[in-house]
Write an enzyme that holds these catalytic residues in place. Sequence first.
Site, PDB file in Angstrom:
ATOM      1  N   LYS A  83       0.786  -1.233   0.000  1.00  0.00           N
ATOM      2  CA  LYS A  83       0.000   0.000   0.000  1.00  0.00           C
ATOM      3  C   LYS A  83       0.819   1.284   0.000  1.00  0.00           C
ATOM      4  O   LYS A  83       0.366   2.336   0.449  1.00  0.00           O
ATOM      5  CB  LYS A  83      -1.018   0.033   1.164  1.00  0.00           C
ATOM      6  N   THR A  87       1.376  -0.059  -7.318  1.00  0.00           N
ATOM      7  CA  THR A  87       0.648  -0.096  -8.588  1.00  0.00           C
ATOM      8  C   THR A  87       1.076   1.076  -9.480  1.00  0.00           C
ATOM      9  O   THR A  87       1.314   0.912 -10.684  1.00  0.00           O
ATOM     10  CB  THR A  87      -0.875   0.018  -8.311  1.00  0.00           C
ATOM     11  N   TRP A  88       1.184   2.225  -8.875  1.00  0.00           N
ATOM     12  CA  TRP A  88       1.581   3.447  -9.591  1.00  0.00           C
ATOM     13  C   TRP A  88       3.012   3.304 -10.113  1.00  0.00           C
ATOM     14  O   TRP A  88       3.291   3.570 -11.293  1.00  0.00           O
ATOM     15  CB  TRP A  88       1.469   4.608  -8.610  1.00  0.00           C
ATOM     16  N   HIS A 145       7.307  -7.711  -2.104  1.00  0.00           N
ATOM     17  CA  HIS A 145       7.094  -7.028  -0.816  1.00  0.00           C
ATOM     18  C   HIS A 145       8.055  -7.576   0.239  1.00  0.00           C
ATOM     19  O   HIS A 145       8.007  -7.145   1.395  1.00  0.00           O
ATOM     20  CB  HIS A 145       5.658  -7.220  -0.324  1.00  0.00           C
ATOM     21  N   ARG A 165       6.164   5.023   1.980  1.00  0.00           N
ATOM     22  CA  ARG A 165       5.111   6.031   2.096  1.00  0.00           C
ATOM     23  C   ARG A 165       4.900   6.361   3.566  1.00  0.00           C
ATOM     24  O   ARG A 165       5.175   5.531   4.444  1.00  0.00           O
ATOM     25  CB  ARG A 165       3.815   5.447   1.489  1.00  0.00           C
ATOM     26  N   SER A 173      -4.664   2.828   4.307  1.00  0.00           N
ATOM     27  CA  SER A 173      -4.844   2.199   2.999  1.00  0.00           C
ATOM     28  C   SER A 173      -4.849   0.673   3.142  1.00  0.00           C
ATOM     29  O   SER A 173      -5.674  -0.031   2.540  1.00  0.00           O
ATOM     30  CB  SER A 173      -3.707   2.652   2.071  1.00  0.00           C
ATOM     31  N   ARG A 300      -7.816   3.777  -4.677  1.00  0.00           N
ATOM     32  CA  ARG A 300      -8.824   4.212  -3.696  1.00  0.00           C
ATOM     33  C   ARG A 300      -8.945   5.730  -3.801  1.00  0.00           C
ATOM     34  O   ARG A 300      -9.797   6.238  -4.504  1.00  0.00           O
ATOM     35  CB  ARG A 300      -8.420   3.741  -2.296  1.00  0.00           C
ATOM     36  N   LYS A 301      -8.026   6.452  -3.140  1.00  0.00           N
ATOM     37  CA  LYS A 301      -8.080   7.919  -3.230  1.00  0.00           C
ATOM     38  C   LYS A 301      -6.814   8.490  -3.859  1.00  0.00           C
ATOM     39  O   LYS A 301      -6.855   9.513  -4.519  1.00  0.00           O
ATOM     40  CB  LYS A 301      -8.257   8.519  -1.842  1.00  0.00           C
TER      41      LYS A 301
HETATM   42  P1  A3P Z   1      -4.909   4.932  -0.978  1.00  0.00           P
HETATM   43  O1  A3P Z   1      -5.550   3.707  -0.412  1.00  0.00           O
HETATM   44  O2  A3P Z   1      -4.349   5.823   0.100  1.00  0.00           O
HETATM   45  O3  A3P Z   1      -5.754   5.678  -1.923  1.00  0.00           O
HETATM   46  P2  A3P Z   1      -0.266  -0.344  -3.643  1.00  0.00           P
HETATM   47  O4  A3P Z   1      -0.273  -0.156  -5.108  1.00  0.00           O
HETATM   48  O5  A3P Z   1       1.110  -0.461  -3.065  1.00  0.00           O
HETATM   49  O6  A3P Z   1      -1.190  -1.396  -3.210  1.00  0.00           O
HETATM   50  O7  A3P Z   1      -0.782   1.040  -3.030  1.00  0.00           O
HETATM   51  C1  A3P Z   1      -2.107   1.454  -3.219  1.00  0.00           C
HETATM   52  C2  A3P Z   1      -2.208   2.936  -2.892  1.00  0.00           C
HETATM   53  O8  A3P Z   1      -1.659   3.691  -3.974  1.00  0.00           O
HETATM   54  C3  A3P Z   1      -3.640   3.368  -2.729  1.00  0.00           C
HETATM   55  O9  A3P Z   1      -3.613   4.448  -1.800  1.00  0.00           O
HETATM   56  C4  A3P Z   1      -3.962   3.838  -4.147  1.00  0.00           C
HETATM   57  O10 A3P Z   1      -5.078   4.684  -4.245  1.00  0.00           O
HETATM   58  C5  A3P Z   1      -2.670   4.555  -4.502  1.00  0.00           C
HETATM   59  N1  A3P Z   1      -2.484   4.687  -5.951  1.00  0.00           N
HETATM   60  C6  A3P Z   1      -2.725   3.758  -6.910  1.00  0.00           C
HETATM   61  N2  A3P Z   1      -2.439   4.263  -8.123  1.00  0.00           N
HETATM   62  C7  A3P Z   1      -2.014   5.513  -7.932  1.00  0.00           C
HETATM   63  C8  A3P Z   1      -1.596   6.559  -8.826  1.00  0.00           C
HETATM   64  N3  A3P Z   1      -1.578   6.383 -10.130  1.00  0.00           N
HETATM   65  N4  A3P Z   1      -1.236   7.741  -8.281  1.00  0.00           N
HETATM   66  C9  A3P Z   1      -1.255   7.938  -6.951  1.00  0.00           C
HETATM   67  N5  A3P Z   1      -1.652   6.999  -6.062  1.00  0.00           N
HETATM   68  C10 A3P Z   1      -2.029   5.805  -6.547  1.00  0.00           C
END
Ligand code: A3P
Length: 336
Positions: A83, A87-88, A145, A165, A173, A300-301
């Site tokens: 989290k 993904t980003w 991870h 983060r 998250s 999510r956000k």
């Molecule tokens: P939130 O739950 O705070 O919104 P992971 O990919 O490690 O599982 O992390 C997921 C978190 O990254 C989530 O945070 C998600 O919304 C956020 N996230 C996913 N894609 C993103 C993007 N393109 N830009 C910024 N945040 C992103």
Amino acid sequence: MSHQSLIPQTPLESNEHEDHYNKICKDYDHLMETIPKSNGWRVEHLYNYNGFWINPIYIKANLLLHAYFKPQPTDIFLASFMKSGTTWLKALIFSTLTRHFYSFSDHYLHHHGPQSTFPFLDSECESYPITDFTHMCSPRLFATHFPWILLPESMASCKFVYLCREPKDVLVSKWVFMSKLREKDLPPFSLDEAFDLFCKGVSDYGPFWEHVLSYWRASLESSEKILFLKYEEVKRQPEVVVRRLATFMGVPFTAEEVEKGVVESIVKLCSFENLSNLEVNKKGVEKFGKVEVENCEFFRKGVIGDWRNYLSDEMKQRIDGIIHEKLKGSGLIFGA
Ligand code: A3P
């Protein structure tokens, strides 16, 4: 990185392979009977494996990773605590590395979730035989991870991008995500319980601070091999980070590309607004071993500081105090 390796020194005959695997299974069964366990977030229990709280499936995967995964010197790993924005970063790394193969008007990421861009190593090692990666083009990309110290020594010669983060945002998250994926026969998982466990270090791949520090210290020792990033800095200066990523991966942007706005195109393609609104990320599903996750759960956000909507002042103070204490003297700070 762990020095105790289960990698056989010479190629094995097929019955020796079986013996070797059976030995790993025995080691695993023994571990499960002897190491401490605590309440899990998605599954019933997490086990303390070499100082880290790990889902039993991934303990087995870690044993198999040590035994059978053969890294190549050109491999690049994206490592992160769950989290933290994996993904980003997957989307950014993939689109930076493959920028000559896809057009930004009809890109792979328009039709596939970012999780599918490259393998999540932990799941790919879940069962025997582990996935065969020999067909992948170089440089091979993997996500993991696992904390640095749970990785085989043989991976130390590869490049790593580590993403962390702010812990309060990670906690919130992760609680939302794990609550949705929680096994159906388990009781509901309250934020209070998640908070308490997180503060005790108990969450998948935790303690959070040990995870982050394991890569932080390794990055200080070899900054040319480990690029240490924070979600917050990617959010603030995505173009700067994408250029650093490209240089780190050995594919720097040319002046012409910069002039043409390729960096901005990558940032735009991978933005939360763009990715989260694509059909594939609203409806698609990704499989991690036996677990299916809807792509939308990874979006999510996507903001900094959402913890303020969930945690009280008292909770903030407790967690900040713990993080301050644990990171003291390391030079690592959050929120900067
Ligand atoms: P939130 O739950 O705070 O919104 P992971 O990919 O490690 O599982 O992390 C997921 C978190 O990254 C989530 O945070 C998600 O919304 C956020 N996230 C996913 N894609 C993103 C993007 N393109 N830009 C910024 N945040 C992103």
